[in-house]
Scaffold this active site. Structure first.
Site, PDB file in Angstrom:
ATOM      1  CE  LYS A 205      83.310  48.634  19.568  1.00 57.88           C
ATOM      2  NZ  LYS A 205      84.710  48.913  18.617  1.00 57.88           N
TER       3      LYS A 205
HETATM    4  C1  R5P Z   1      87.598  50.512  20.562  1.00 56.34           C
HETATM    5  O1  R5P Z   1      88.353  51.461  21.068  1.00 56.34           O
HETATM    6  C2  R5P Z   1      88.545  49.770  19.735  1.00 56.34           C
HETATM    7  O2  R5P Z   1      89.124  50.765  18.819  1.00 56.34           O
HETATM    8  C3  R5P Z   1      88.090  48.646  18.904  1.00 56.34           C
HETATM    9  O3  R5P Z   1      87.149  48.982  18.092  1.00 56.34           O
HETATM   10  C4  R5P Z   1      87.152  47.733  20.192  1.00 56.34           C
HETATM   11  O4  R5P Z   1      87.836  47.798  21.512  1.00 56.34           O
HETATM   12  C5  R5P Z   1      86.570  46.448  19.485  1.00 56.34           C
HETATM   13  O5  R5P Z   1      87.682  45.571  19.335  1.00 56.34           O
HETATM   14  P1  R5P Z   1      87.813  44.506  20.410  1.00 56.34           P
HETATM   15  O6  R5P Z   1      86.567  43.587  20.142  1.00 56.34           O
HETATM   16  O7  R5P Z   1      89.197  44.031  20.295  1.00 56.34           O
HETATM   17  O8  R5P Z   1      87.515  45.166  21.814  1.00 56.34           O
END
Ligand code: R5P
Length: 294
Positions: A205
């Site tokens: 990710k």
């Molecule tokens: C990552 O560290 C967070 O816990 C979220 O999983 C990630 O940031 C994805 O969420 P967003 O699209 O709000 O950034």
């Protein structure tokens, strides 16, 4: 004992037919993994599009109750039809998420910091493998901090998760963190994604950046792109479209879904891009039409 009456007496062995189960597996970098690993990856990545829509609602693990996620029990059921994978903590999953068939589970397995800390880069591997198995997890999400103070311990967390994942056929997702002092350049994302893949992560990710096609090309496992801070809807859809059209195999979005005024329609519009080949403009036109219809 089954009733044998009417059982077909003859057998058909199709001796002239070649063995049919010899196709390459469709998830990048997973061809030589065990059947159980592939099954879990197939729970994440759609067989037709090869892509995934993950919904990230794990923010509470260090931010507490963020805007839009005050009531996980209310928001998640509404979004379920539009998402493939639920990404959350074990506490959120057990307490607030209905056991919905056919949804993958990305379980956050690292933690240890809070938004009150100056340095968020120190985490531990906090969830036992038995708990991971008990929750029917399809992928373990491990936060990593390349170039930050907590780099060594986070890569240790990742390596230990990969070791356990290989033992029990549970994929690991390396999550690239960007912090205050950390770069957000193509050079950084090429470095970080490749390091995590080389350490054995099965999915990475990361964030969208310039030269994203090169980031994706140089990474031997699928990339899913995080949404980041809330953007106006057309920009968030453009981010999703750019990522998918430049080699990402999915998005793992949180705030750009749950902080939208219309989270259900927004998640459905993202799904159109990820699985149906919509451009961001087509998806936004569809989103507006859905809102107009009410
Ligand atoms: C990552 O560290 C967070 O816990 C979220 O999983 C990630 O940031 C994805 O969420 P967003 O699209 O709000 O950034």
């Amino acid at each position: 004992m089954a009733d044998l009456e009417g059982t077909k007496a003859s057998h058909e062995y199709y001796v002239d037919e070649p063995f049919a189960n010899n196709r390459p597996f469709y998830v990048k970098g997973a061809n030589d993994l065990d059947w159980g690993m592939k099954k879990r990856l197939a729970n994440i990545f759609d067989e037709k599009s090869g892509n995934t829509v993950m919904f990230a609602f794990d923010h509470g693990y260090f931010m507490g109750s963020v805007s839009g996620l005050e009531r996980l029990d209310l928001i998640i059921p509404k979004l379920l039809p539009n998402i493939d994978v639920l990404m959350g903590t074990r506490g959120a999953l057990r307490t607030c998420v209905p056991v919905a068939g056919k949804k993958g589970v990305a379980l956050r397995v690292t933690s240890g910091s809070s938004m009150l800390d100056d340095d968020l880069s120190h985490e531990v591997l906090a969830v036992d493998i038995e708990e991971v198995i008990r929750l029917n997890t399809d992928v373990m999400a491990v936060q990593t901090f390349i170039g930050a103070d907590g780099q060594l311990s986070s890569l240790d967390n990742l390596s230990r998760a990969v070791n356990l994942g290989m033992k029990y056929s549970i994929p690991t997702m390396g999550v690239v963190a960007v912090g205050k002092q950390m770069e957000r350049t193509p050079r950084f994302f090429k470095l970080a994604t490749r390091i995590l893949a080389e350490l054995g992560a099965n999915i990475i990710k990361t964030y969208y950046c310039e030269e994203f096609e090169e980031v994706a090309a140089a990474c031997p496992v699928p990339l899913v792109v995080a949404g980041g801070q809330k953007l106006p809807e057309p920009e968030a859809l453009k981010l999703a479209y750019n990522a998918i059209s430049q080699g990402a195999r999915g998005v793992d979005m949180g705030r750009n879904i749950f902080q939208s005024q219309y989270p259900v329609q927004m998640s459905a519009a993202i799904r159109k891009i990820v699985h149906e080949g919509f451009t961001d403009r087509e998806a936004y036109a569809w989103y507006e039409e859905e809102i107009r219809k009410g």
